[in-house]
Motif scaffolding. Structure first.
Motif: not given
Lengths: 211, 476
Positions: A117-118, A130, A157, A160, A164, A166, A168, B167, B169-171, B173-174, B176-177, B180, B182, B197-198
């Motif tokens: 999902e990106v 990066i 970053i 990146l 996503v 998402n 914050m 990086v 942490i962002i991964i 969040s991918i 854990s969509r 959504n 953290l 995997f993520w």
């Protein structure tokens, strides 16, 4: 439109690999900040308005204007606008850059294929940014280029996190921005001190401490 | 309570800067750790007022493991503050310098407290980065060439490392969509929904990021430099609290791996980095020349053991918690004492120091006893911890790993013990005529640490045991 911006962001990395003057790094940074700002604006429908206002201000004011101007002033004041002085020659760097791009594209295709999902293009180019910035950090002698490449890493970053989409919490965004700001400020302070005390600005001169 | 931990240091710092008065500065430097200890005790006894607005309050919470770390931090902070007074006097710091030191230290401590009580993964990251920025200024406090180099290496390497953790942490969040969020509570509750995997990639990134900050091999390059060049009370804070703080971050992420039943992957990585740290530490310890660097390598060793501890599952994590307390207190005592030695002999080279016991017997004995404590001899708690880790190896079915583990520990002890005893006893060749007496500030902190260590080691009080147990039960 946003795809064109992403491609331009990718190309800016190639430009940095080829550029030999430090000031062109700063210009690229400002360009990247502006491109990220436009990307945030174009993603308008996806995030709520407080966040988008914050991110827009962050990218436009901080990443595209304040930090590049600040670094430009440091560079001009210290008269170090000349060569970037890599360890590996320009030709081989370009080869490595191509390798990084191939990896980024593979990652983008792969993420599209497995249905992660990106946004694939965002994802691929941010990985390029990066990895390329990490490579540039290792491959440059001057401390100021290390600071500039750290900013490129931050931009990667940021891209990146856009891939996503998402969001914050606001508190986290604020904290990240504050850390970035203080971090760059301290980097520059230490950089100036190193110039004064060690009489040079290469990373090779830091040899006081070893076992 | 949360307000006190996060905002009081800032307020007090502002007062110190505004008044710029020696007595105010020193009083607040001693007052803040006492307040921190009081807050820890109150929170542990169940009292906790909340005055934060609700939207801010969701980001901070005390949990059992956070309280343990907070307690350790506060006590180490107290010892370091007491010693700082001695440091100011000996280095003839100006009022301005004392104020700057105090304010930076306050911000550093507030940032660490923020890491300990954050309930959001990315917010915790923000505080970890803030600890790097504030402590870099403290490392550069002596304004020497070497301390500048150490500070630069520290701030740059750690910033890059921590950025890689982001990086991760962002991964995450991918992966854990589906939910959504953290927040740790959500991550634990929905751990099984995270894409494995993520999750695994994210763990690898976060391990590199926080591992840089914890100072485990192979990403420990900044640690010996920063610890040896910082003023001694700052070295004590770095080793006794900062490494723990980043370690807590990693434990919390390891908690997600366990909840998601991916801990075989993370345990494998933790074991490898842990043993690599022991190996690096052993290799350097055998040819060590600078006693502050020696202590820094010992920190790398102990962080490696902590990694091994949490990789061994439930019994290991309890041992790791004991070792964490033991390491923090012993290392604080050692680093503060190294400040005394530096003060008496004006050198950091082991070969130039002989007859410490004759020169200043008190410093000498503290130095030796602290060594015994860190190396895990009874009655000190590190002994219990290492014993329990050996047991945990067998419970986890990895008994054969106990052999290289103890061989490496023995090599490290041989290197460290040799240096310490040479410094303390070997006084045949030189004539020592005068003895040195330092003010009581130079000993008080270490004595406090050693008393606490012996109290924990000989007769583990019920409260301490329950704090340790509930902290250890946090992730299992």
């Amino acid at each position: 439109m946003s795809n064109i911006l992403i491609i331009l962001l990718g190309t800016s990395i190639l430009y940095i690999f080829a550029a030999s003057r430090i000031e062109s790094y700063v210009k690229t940074l400002a360009f990247q900040g502006f491109a990220l700002f436009l990307l945030v604006i174009l993603d308008l429908k996806e995030i709520n308005w407080i966040n988008i206002a914050f991110l827009a201000i962050e990218t436009l004011v901080v990443k595209a204007i304040v930090i590049p101007l600040f670094l430009l002033r440091v560079i001009r004041k210290n008269e170090i606008g000349r060569e970037v002085e890599p360890y590996i020659s320009q030709f081989y760097s370009m080869l490595i850059a191509s390798g990084i791009f191939i990896f980024g594209f593979v990652a983008a295709f792969w993420s599209a294929k497995v249905g992660a999902e990106v946004k694939p293009l965002y994802f691929g180019v941010s990985i390029v940014l990066i990895i390329a910035s990490l490579f540039l950090i290792v491959n440059r002698k001057r401390i100021i280029t290390h600071i500039l490449c750290y900013m490129i890493l931050e931009n990667g970053i940021f891209l990146l996190s856009l891939s996503v989409a998402n969001e914050m919490p606001m508190l986290v965004n604020l904290g990240v921005l504050l850390d970035l700001f203080v971090g760059i400020y301290l980097f520059v302070i230490f950089f100036n001190k190193i110039q004064e005390m060690f009489d040079g600005n290469h990373i090779d001169i830091l040899t006081e401490l070893k076992d | 309570m949360i307000c006190i931990l996060l905002f009081l240091p800032v307020l007090l710092g502002a007062v110190v800067l505004l008044l710029n008065n020696k007595i105010v500065t020193r009083t607040s430097l001693l007052l803040l750790p006492l307040i921190y200890i009081a807050v820890t005790m109150l929170v542990w006894s169940g009292l906790n007022w909340i005055i934060l607005p609700g939207w801010l309050n969701v980001f901070f919470r005390f949990d059992s493991i956070g309280i343990l770390f907070l307690g350790v931090m506060s006590v180490v902070f107290l010892a370091s503050s007491i010693y700082s007074i001695f440091y100011f006097d000996e280095h003839e710091c100006s009022v301005q310098q004392e104020a700057v030191y105090t304010v930076t230290m306050f911000l550093f401590v507030a940032a660490m407290a923020g890491v300990l009580i954050s309930t959001h993964l990315a917010l915790m990251w923000v505080f970890v980065e803030a600890t790097t920025l504030t402590s870099a200024l403290l490392i550069y406090f002596e304004k020497k060439k070497s301390s500048l180099e150490a500070a630069w290496k520290y701030i740059y390497i750690c910033s890059i490392g921590i950025t890689l953790a982001f990086v991760g942490i962002i991964i995450l969040s991918i992966g854990s969509r589906s939910f959504n969020s953290l927040f740790f509570s959500d991550l634990y509750a929905h751990a099984s929904e995270i894409n494995p995997f993520w999750l695994q990639i994210s763990f690898a990134f976060i391990l590199v990021g926080f591992g840089t900050k914890i100072g485990v091999a192979p990403i420990h390059a900044w640690l010996p430099d920063a610890h040896s060049e910082a003023p001694s009370p700052v070295s004590a804070m770095l080793s006794g609290t900062l490494l723990n703080t980043a370690f807590l971050g990693l434990i919390r992420v390891q908690g997600i791996m366990i909840e998601a039943h991916r801990d075989s992957f993370s345990n494998f990585l933790l074991l490898i980095t842990g043993f690599l740290s022991l190996l690096i530490s052993a290799v350097f310890m055998l040819q060590i020349k600078n006693y502050k660097r020696m202590l820094a390598y010992s920190s790398i060793e102990n962080m490696g053991i902590l990694f091994i501890g949490i990789a061994l599952g439930k019994p290991g994590i309890f041992a790791a918690m004991i070792l964490l307390v033991a390491h923090s207190f012993s290392k604080t005592s050692l680093f503060l004492t190294s400040g005394n030695i530096l003060n008496i002999f004006k050198t950091k080279k082991i070969e130039n120091i002989r007859g410490l016991l004759k020169k200043d017997s008190f410093t000498g004995w503290i130095w030796i006893i602290s060594l015994l404590s860190i190396s895990g001899l009874p009655p000190f708690p590190a002994f219990i911890a290492k014993f329990l880790i050996a047991k945990a190896f067998f419970i986890a079915g990895l008994g054969w790993l106990a052999i290289p583990f103890f061989i490496l520990l023995a090599i490290i002890l041989y290197g460290m013990g040799g240096a310490v005893f040479k410094m303390s006893f070997d006084d045949n060749e030189i004539e020592i005529t005068e003895t040195v007496h330092l003010t009581y500030h130079a000993y008080l902190g270490q004595i406090l640490m050693l008393i606490l260590l012996i109290a924990i080691g000989t007769n583990l009080p019920e409260t301490v045991l329950s704090i340790l147990k509930s902290a250890a039960s946090f992730i299992y």
